[in-house]
Design a protein around this motif. Structure first.
Motif, PDB file in Angstrom:
ATOM      1  N   ASP A  65      -7.542  -6.304  95.158  1.00  0.00           N
ATOM      2  CA  ASP A  65      -6.507  -7.432  94.739  1.00  0.00           C
ATOM      3  C   ASP A  65      -6.364  -7.651  93.208  1.00  0.00           C
ATOM      4  O   ASP A  65      -5.096  -8.216  92.727  1.00  0.00           O
ATOM      5  N   LEU A  66      -7.133  -7.153  92.332  1.00  0.00           N
ATOM      6  CA  LEU A  66      -6.805  -7.481  90.966  1.00  0.00           C
ATOM      7  C   LEU A  66      -5.701  -6.419  90.439  1.00  0.00           C
ATOM      8  O   LEU A  66      -4.962  -6.595  89.627  1.00  0.00           O
ATOM      9  N   THR A  67      -5.886  -5.216  91.326  1.00  0.00           N
ATOM     10  CA  THR A  67      -4.636  -4.370  91.037  1.00  0.00           C
ATOM     11  C   THR A  67      -3.456  -4.848  91.259  1.00  0.00           C
ATOM     12  O   THR A  67      -2.232  -4.858  90.524  1.00  0.00           O
ATOM     13  N   ASP A  68      -3.371  -5.596  92.343  1.00  0.00           N
ATOM     14  CA  ASP A  68      -2.217  -6.449  92.887  1.00  0.00           C
ATOM     15  C   ASP A  68      -1.687  -7.620  91.749  1.00  0.00           C
ATOM     16  O   ASP A  68      -0.449  -7.495  91.350  1.00  0.00           O
ATOM     17  N   PHE A 106       1.819  -7.693  89.595  1.00  0.00           N
ATOM     18  CA  PHE A 106       2.196  -8.845  89.546  1.00  0.00           C
ATOM     19  C   PHE A 106       2.573  -9.190  88.232  1.00  0.00           C
ATOM     20  O   PHE A 106       3.814  -9.980  87.748  1.00  0.00           O
ATOM     21  N   LEU A 107       1.776  -9.460  87.440  1.00  0.00           N
ATOM     22  CA  LEU A 107       1.922  -9.592  85.745  1.00  0.00           C
ATOM     23  C   LEU A 107       2.845  -8.554  85.035  1.00  0.00           C
ATOM     24  O   LEU A 107       3.453  -9.069  83.900  1.00  0.00           O
ATOM     25  N   GLN A 159       4.043  -9.997  95.258  1.00  0.00           N
ATOM     26  CA  GLN A 159       2.836 -10.030  96.098  1.00  0.00           C
ATOM     27  C   GLN A 159       2.519 -11.582  96.450  1.00  0.00           C
ATOM     28  O   GLN A 159       2.712 -12.257  95.714  1.00  0.00           O
ATOM     29  N   LYS A 160       2.575 -11.875  97.814  1.00  0.00           N
ATOM     30  CA  LYS A 160       2.240 -13.128  98.302  1.00  0.00           C
ATOM     31  C   LYS A 160       0.876 -13.417  99.061  1.00  0.00           C
ATOM     32  O   LYS A 160       0.591 -14.550  99.279  1.00  0.00           O
ATOM     33  N   MET A 188      -7.780 -16.150  95.273  1.00  0.00           N
ATOM     34  CA  MET A 188      -6.747 -17.269  95.243  1.00  0.00           C
ATOM     35  C   MET A 188      -6.120 -16.869  93.941  1.00  0.00           C
ATOM     36  O   MET A 188      -6.777 -16.616  92.937  1.00  0.00           O
ATOM     37  N   VAL A 189      -4.890 -16.844  93.992  1.00  0.00           N
ATOM     38  CA  VAL A 189      -3.964 -16.643  92.874  1.00  0.00           C
ATOM     39  C   VAL A 189      -2.766 -17.802  92.546  1.00  0.00           C
ATOM     40  O   VAL A 189      -2.175 -17.935  93.751  1.00  0.00           O
TER      41      VAL A 189
END
Length: 731
Positions: free
Chosen positions: A525-528, A532-533, A539-540, A546-547
């Motif tokens: 998840d943090l890779t995604d 994204f950053l 990524q949705k 939760m992001v």
């Protein structure tokens, strides 16, 4: 010791007999700005509470004043801009910008009066009783005056620049948060009066100490501190600044200006350069928004200042006594532990005490004992709780360990606010110099930390760190670190997801939580999130976290509605949430729905809360407390009963529009049952607080809890300090 009470089954009212209610109507919401003023009033109460140690009371007065400065620079300035732009849009509680300004004035005036009365009439005499004498210049004897007059000539006079105001000298620019003297002088030959301004320089200490031999004797010994405010030393030596003129009068005043950045990110080719340019404007300051003056200032001087600063009477705040009480923080540096909170001890979590340290044996060979940091995390997830547990021995050590571990290939993290001597930034620099791939998102738009973040961003770039400055239109407020490590034939990702900034200084003062884990789902998840950053990822969906602004709002609403469904189906419903602020109207309306369905809701909200608890047929099942104490409550914890399959989350986001829609935030679920129980215990301890807790009333006011006659005092922060010490056998 503490625990969350288990929910009772409360049957909701029948949908057929419950009248439909529009939960967005203004009467169900507390104004955001007035709620903030109530928060600051609770800070002021700590300064007035005789149970608070004396110098800590001065500290709280300073915090109250400093908080107000920022409130005017940002919130009041924004409202005044809306009035100028003829904005008439109503807030959720039904107020226009102009009405908010009027109500702010109405609520704030008695608080300002209370602050200054507390200092002048209570704390100043108490300080003298304890050997700290903040004197007025007229109270000095001749030897003391001679010393200060000489000090003025040697140390102060060369720094001062008197500025005349007349037809050939326009009214000078008054810098933001500056303390000044408005001086009226007369030409003895022509009897003509002139107006001048003298700035009290910030490069000199606000309070000037006298040498011990000239200090007041206290209980037969030299006082701990004797001195005067700097502006008084200047005021009684004005003849040196205006030779040949007669000094008629002088009056201190203080200015606050709009200091919020106005940044058009879409039009900025270089965000770093654009923010630097805006910071230059901020140093000069924007439009004046507040004038602080002493109450005895004559009408002629008062009206002159208001006119030249283009302010109205509603922008003037009168003070009986010293201006700028934020400078009282100076006295916290006095070596008087008996007048402060007892020393705080941060502990190292027991599991981290087994981390190996390098040592040298008798043969001169390096020997390592115990496990490394990563092995401890591989055993199971680890929760860290600051400041009760050491930030240096946990988060800083994690990043430093990664920077020097030869098996670590990459480090990625977000930096929102960090300290000026940041060991974390130094570790990232060392990691880059050790050949590791280091990527850091530095949020340049972190309010009032922009300049510091620009400095660190440039330093990181110089050593080859990949620095990203955030996303257009979004602040990156998440607190996340990911370390990629090669272990045998695989890559493993270690993560830290926290509630607070990676800042060594604030970690001593703010309560925050962090999760250290190497679970595959969190690493993925943090890779995604980092993709994204730093890239063009859209990524949705995420496996566990939760992001914001992607899925967090919808997910929180789902969790609340699940409790509603359970309650409506005859099961128990329970929510406990701890955060800094609750402002978002959609979340509030959904909590009202939950309360009407019979869900039991406890909210621990340090600052702003726009929800009204205890309203008949609306929020009878909602209780709200605020805890104001030695530490600034900053952690965010969200608990949902889920019909016995309890879920608990921590992360960086409050329930505010800006957090859910305009910031990049990360909230993580807690899967480890032991950690989940620890978090529930923390919430339970806070809900049982009867010393630092305040209960929100339906009208927006707060009442401080007091122990009943036969009940012991339960100070949640003290309890958590004791618990941390017991875990390592120190209590």
């Amino acid at each position: 010791m503490g625990k969350i009470s288990q929910p009772q089954v409360i049957m909701p009212k029948s949908k057929k007999t419950t009248p439909a209610i529009n939960l967005t109507e203004p009467q169900y919401y507390i104004n955001r700005e007035l709620s903030w003023l109530e928060f600051n009033n609770r800070v002021l109460h700590e300064a007035c509470d005789p149970r608070t140690p004396l110098l800590e009371r001065l500290k709280f007065l300073g915090i109250f004043c400093s908080n107000l400065d920022e409130f005017f620079m940002v919130r009041v300035a924004g409202l005044k801009q809306q009035v100028e732009a003829k904005v008439t849009q109503l807030t959720p509680d039904g107020r226009t910008p102009q009405q908010q300004l009027q109500d702010i004035r109405l609520h704030l005036s008695p608080q300002v009066k209370k602050q200054n009365e507390e200092f002048e009439q209570v704390l100043r005499p108490l300080l003298a009783e304890n050997g700290i004498y903040i004197l007025d210049y007229i109270e000095l004897n001749q030897k003391q005056r001679n010393y200060l007059d000489n000090y003025f000539e040697d140390q102060i006079f060369p720094v001062l620049t008197p500025l005349a105001v007349d037809p050939s000298h326009p009214f000078p620019y008054i810098s933001n948060l500056s303390l000044n003297l408005a001086v009226v002088v007369k030409n003895p030959d022509t009897e003509e009066e002139f107006f001048a301004r003298v700035k009290v320089p910030k490069v000199l200490p606000r309070f000037l100490p006298l040498p011990p031999e000239l200090g007041i004797q206290h209980q037969g010994k030299p006082a701990h501190w004797t001195g005067v405010p700097l502006e008084q030393a200047i005021a009684h030596n004005l003849e040196s600044l205006f030779p040949g003129m007669n000094i008629q009068e002088y009056h201190p005043f203080r200015i606050t200006r709009d200091a919020d950045l106005e940044l058009e990110e879409d039009e900025a080719d270089d965000l770093l350069l654009a923010i630097e340019q805006e910071l230059r404007k901020r140093r000069m300051g924007g439009t004046p928004v507040r004038l602080e003056i002493q109450s005895q200032t004559p009408e002629t001087v008062r009206s002159r200042l208001l006119q030249d600063l283009e302010l109205t009477e509603n922008d003037a705040y009168e003070v009986d006594g010293l201006l700028g009480l934020r400078d009282l923080m100076y006295f916290m540096s006095l070596p008087l532990p008996e007048l402060k909170d007892p020393p705080r001890q941060s502990v190292v979590p027991p599991r981290l005490q087994r981390i190996r340290e390098s040592s040298v044996n008798a043969e001169g060979l390096e020997v390592e004992e115990g496990k490394d940091f990563f092995a401890v995390i591989r055993e199971k997830d680890l929760l860290v709780h600051h400041p009760y547990q050491s930030f240096s021995a946990t988060v800083v050590r994690f990043i430093t360990h990664a920077a020097h571990d030869p098996n670590v290939l990459a480090i990625k993290m977000t930096l929102y606010r960090t300290s000026g001597d940041s060991p974390i930034v130094n570790a990232l620099i060392a990691a880059a110099e050790n050949g590791k791939q280091v990527s850091v998102l530095v949020e340049l738009k972190a309010r009032f930390d922009e300049e510091n973040n620009i400095y660190w961003a440039r330093r990181l770039e110089r050593v080859g760190v990949h620095v990203v400055y955030g996303l257009v239109g979004l602040k990156t407020h998440s607190k996340i670190v990911m370390v990629v490590r090669r272990e045998k034939d695989r890559m493993r990702r270690y993560v830290h997801i926290g509630t607070g900034n990676y800042n060594q200084k604030t970690a001593r003062l703010y309560t925050d939580l962090g999760l250290l884990s190497c679970r595959e789902e969190l690493g993925a998840d943090l890779t995604d999130v980092f993709n994204f950053l730093t890239g063009y990822s859209r990524q949705k969906s995420y496996r566990e976290i939760m992001v914001a602004p992607v899925n967090m709002r919808d997910r929180f609403l789902e969790l609340i509605r699940r409790e509603i469904d359970n309650a409506q189906n005859g099961f128990s419903g329970r929510i406990v949430a701890k955060m800094n602020a609750l402002v978002d109207p959609q979340i509030i309306a959904t909590l009202y729905e939950a309360s009407r369905a019979g869900v039991q809701i406890d909210l621990i909200i340090r600052g702003i809360c726009c929800l009204r608890p205890g309203l008949k047929d609306i929020s009878e099942n909602i209780r709200v407390i605020s805890i104001i104490g030695r530490f600034l409550e900053h952690s965010r914890i969200y608990y949902f009963y889920n019909n016995g399959q309890e879920e608990i989350y921590i992360g960086s986001a409050d329930w505010m529009r800006r957090n859910l829609d305009r910031r990049v935030e990360v909230i993580t679920p807690i899967k480890d049952q032991d950690i989940a129980k620890d978090l529930q215990e923390i919430l339970g301890i806070m809900l049982a607080d009867n010393r630092q807790a305040w209960e929100l009333q339906p009208d927006g006011s707060y009442i401080q809890r007091r122990p009943c006659e036969d009940c012991p005092e339960a100070n949640s922060q003290k309890i958590l300090m004791s618990m941390a010490l017991r875990t390592v056998g120190m209590s």
